[in-house]
Write a protein that holds these residues in place. Structure first.
Motif, PDB file in Angstrom:
ATOM      1  N   VAL A   3       0.845  -1.183   0.000  1.00 39.15           N
ATOM      2  CA  VAL A   3       0.000   0.000   0.000  1.00 39.15           C
ATOM      3  C   VAL A   3       0.887   1.242   0.000  1.00 39.15           C
ATOM      4  O   VAL A   3       1.731   1.419   0.860  1.00 39.15           O
ATOM      5  N   SER A   4       0.680   2.107  -0.998  1.00 42.19           N
ATOM      6  CA  SER A   4       1.443   3.348  -1.078  1.00 42.19           C
ATOM      7  C   SER A   4       0.931   4.342  -0.044  1.00 42.19           C
ATOM      8  O   SER A   4      -0.148   4.166   0.523  1.00 42.19           O
ATOM      9  N   ILE A   5       1.682   5.404   0.164  1.00 44.10           N
ATOM     10  CA  ILE A   5       1.269   6.455   1.098  1.00 44.10           C
ATOM     11  C   ILE A   5      -0.075   7.040   0.670  1.00 44.10           C
ATOM     12  O   ILE A   5      -0.974   7.228   1.488  1.00 44.10           O
ATOM     13  N   GLN A   6      -0.229   7.312  -0.628  1.00 42.84           N
ATOM     14  CA  GLN A   6      -1.480   7.880  -1.132  1.00 42.84           C
ATOM     15  C   GLN A   6      -2.636   6.908  -0.923  1.00 42.84           C
ATOM     16  O   GLN A   6      -3.714   7.300  -0.488  1.00 42.84           O
ATOM     17  N   ASP A   7      -2.400   5.626  -1.222  1.00 46.36           N
ATOM     18  CA  ASP A   7      -3.446   4.623  -1.026  1.00 46.36           C
ATOM     19  C   ASP A   7      -3.814   4.511   0.456  1.00 46.36           C
ATOM     20  O   ASP A   7      -4.994   4.416   0.795  1.00 46.36           O
ATOM     21  N   SER A   8      -2.803   4.514   1.329  1.00 51.67           N
ATOM     22  CA  SER A   8      -3.095   4.379   2.756  1.00 51.67           C
ATOM     23  C   SER A   8      -3.883   5.577   3.267  1.00 51.67           C
ATOM     24  O   SER A   8      -4.759   5.430   4.118  1.00 51.67           O
ATOM     25  N   THR A   9      -3.626   6.755   2.735  1.00 52.40           N
ATOM     26  CA  THR A   9      -4.386   7.940   3.118  1.00 52.40           C
ATOM     27  C   THR A   9      -5.840   7.786   2.719  1.00 52.40           C
ATOM     28  O   THR A   9      -6.750   8.080   3.503  1.00 52.40           O
ATOM     29  N   GLN A  10      -6.089   7.312   1.502  1.00 54.16           N
ATOM     30  CA  GLN A  10      -7.467   7.107   1.026  1.00 54.16           C
ATOM     31  C   GLN A  10      -8.161   5.989   1.811  1.00 54.16           C
ATOM     32  O   GLN A  10      -9.344   6.096   2.129  1.00 54.16           O
ATOM     33  N   ILE A  11      -7.444   4.930   2.122  1.00 54.09           N
ATOM     34  CA  ILE A  11      -8.026   3.822   2.881  1.00 54.09           C
ATOM     35  C   ILE A  11      -8.402   4.297   4.281  1.00 54.09           C
ATOM     36  O   ILE A  11      -9.505   4.041   4.763  1.00 54.09           O
ATOM     37  N   CYS A  12      -7.516   5.044   4.929  1.00 52.92           N
ATOM     38  CA  CYS A  12      -7.812   5.583   6.268  1.00 52.92           C
ATOM     39  C   CYS A  12      -9.016   6.511   6.234  1.00 52.92           C
ATOM     40  O   CYS A  12      -9.888   6.442   7.099  1.00 52.92           O
ATOM     41  N   ILE A  84     -12.009  -0.713  -3.557  1.00 55.47           N
ATOM     42  CA  ILE A  84     -10.647  -0.548  -3.030  1.00 55.47           C
ATOM     43  C   ILE A  84     -10.595  -0.947  -1.562  1.00 55.47           C
ATOM     44  O   ILE A  84      -9.697  -1.695  -1.138  1.00 55.47           O
ATOM     45  N   LEU A  85     -11.562  -0.487  -0.772  1.00 53.39           N
ATOM     46  CA  LEU A  85     -11.596  -0.839   0.652  1.00 53.39           C
ATOM     47  C   LEU A  85     -11.833  -2.332   0.843  1.00 53.39           C
ATOM     48  O   LEU A  85     -11.212  -2.969   1.702  1.00 53.39           O
ATOM     49  N   GLU A  86     -12.716  -2.890   0.039  1.00 56.68           N
ATOM     50  CA  GLU A  86     -12.996  -4.322   0.125  1.00 56.68           C
ATOM     51  C   GLU A  86     -11.756  -5.144  -0.219  1.00 56.68           C
ATOM     52  O   GLU A  86     -11.437  -6.127   0.457  1.00 56.68           O
ATOM     53  N   GLN A  87     -11.037  -4.749  -1.266  1.00 53.50           N
ATOM     54  CA  GLN A  87      -9.824  -5.472  -1.654  1.00 53.50           C
ATOM     55  C   GLN A  87      -8.755  -5.381  -0.569  1.00 53.50           C
ATOM     56  O   GLN A  87      -8.040  -6.349  -0.316  1.00 53.50           O
ATOM     57  N   TYR A  88      -8.653  -4.226   0.064  1.00 55.11           N
ATOM     58  CA  TYR A  88      -7.680  -4.074   1.146  1.00 55.11           C
ATOM     59  C   TYR A  88      -7.983  -5.067   2.273  1.00 55.11           C
ATOM     60  O   TYR A  88      -7.105  -5.776   2.747  1.00 55.11           O
ATOM     61  N   LEU A  89      -9.245  -5.142   2.681  1.00 52.48           N
ATOM     62  CA  LEU A  89      -9.620  -6.075   3.752  1.00 52.48           C
ATOM     63  C   LEU A  89      -9.494  -7.528   3.313  1.00 52.48           C
ATOM     64  O   LEU A  89      -9.131  -8.395   4.111  1.00 52.48           O
ATOM     65  N   ALA A  90      -9.772  -7.801   2.049  1.00 51.84           N
ATOM     66  CA  ALA A  90      -9.714  -9.175   1.542  1.00 51.84           C
ATOM     67  C   ALA A  90      -8.313  -9.756   1.647  1.00 51.84           C
ATOM     68  O   ALA A  90      -8.149 -10.969   1.805  1.00 51.84           O
ATOM     69  N   GLU A  91      -7.300  -8.908   1.584  1.00 56.77           N
ATOM     70  CA  GLU A  91      -5.926  -9.389   1.712  1.00 56.77           C
ATOM     71  C   GLU A  91      -5.697 -10.095   3.049  1.00 56.77           C
ATOM     72  O   GLU A  91      -4.881 -10.996   3.145  1.00 56.77           O
ATOM     73  N   TYR A  92      -6.417  -9.698   4.073  1.00 56.39           N
ATOM     74  CA  TYR A  92      -6.244 -10.296   5.396  1.00 56.39           C
ATOM     75  C   TYR A  92      -6.902 -11.665   5.507  1.00 56.39           C
ATOM     76  O   TYR A  92      -6.556 -12.445   6.375  1.00 56.39           O
ATOM     77  N   ARG A  93      -7.846 -11.966   4.621  1.00 53.38           N
ATOM     78  CA  ARG A  93      -8.459 -13.291   4.623  1.00 53.38           C
ATOM     79  C   ARG A  93      -7.441 -14.366   4.276  1.00 53.38           C
ATOM     80  O   ARG A  93      -7.557 -15.503   4.717  1.00 53.38           O
ATOM     81  N   HIS A  94      -6.440 -14.004   3.493  1.00 55.21           N
ATOM     82  CA  HIS A  94      -5.431 -14.968   3.064  1.00 55.21           C
ATOM     83  C   HIS A  94      -4.474 -15.346   4.190  1.00 55.21           C
ATOM     84  O   HIS A  94      -3.717 -16.300   4.063  1.00 55.21           O
ATOM     85  N   LEU A  95      -4.513 -14.625   5.290  1.00 50.11           N
ATOM     86  CA  LEU A  95      -3.620 -14.916   6.403  1.00 50.11           C
ATOM     87  C   LEU A  95      -4.076 -16.110   7.221  1.00 50.11           C
ATOM     88  O   LEU A  95      -3.319 -16.629   8.027  1.00 50.11           O
TER      89      LEU A  95
END
Length: 105
Positions: A3-12, A84-95
């Motif tokens: 996650v880039s700085i810009q992406d993390s700002t938008q996600i937050c 975008i928010l859904e994809q960010y959270l979906a990454e944690y399902r793989h853990l």
């Protein structure tokens, strides 16, 4: 996923926008259709200045789109940002199962 700085700002900003009950109600109303600010005021039983504050937060978080028609503003969901928010959270399902941290004794 990195996650880039810009992406993390938008996600937050997106998750921060979800942290208010009135903003969640706005999102729920916009789920099925575009609505005029006057319709949102009526359905939510709030004055326009309060609603405008919350719509600005949602717009700053890129969760809603707006367009002007005549003297009225119409709002709709920006589904791209939801993805975008859904994809960010979906990454944690793989853990898999995350175990609680063990305490040191």
């Amino acid at each position: 996923m990195s996650v880039s700085i810009q992406d993390s700002t938008q996600i937050c900003a997106g998750f921060r926008a979800f942290a208010d009950p009135l903003r969640l109600q706005i999102i729920e109303l916009l789920r099925s259709q575009e609505l005029c600010v006057c319709e949102l005021c009526e359905q939510l039983e709030v004055n326009q200045s309060k609603l405008s504050f919350h719509l600005k937060n949602l717009k700053d978080a890129n969760l809603v789109n707006s367009r002007q028609q005549g003297r009225w503003m119409y709002y709709s969901l920006n589904l791209v940002q939801f993805v975008i928010l859904e994809q960010y959270l979906a990454e944690y399902r793989h853990l898999g199962t995350i175990l609680p941290a063990q305490t040191c004794e």
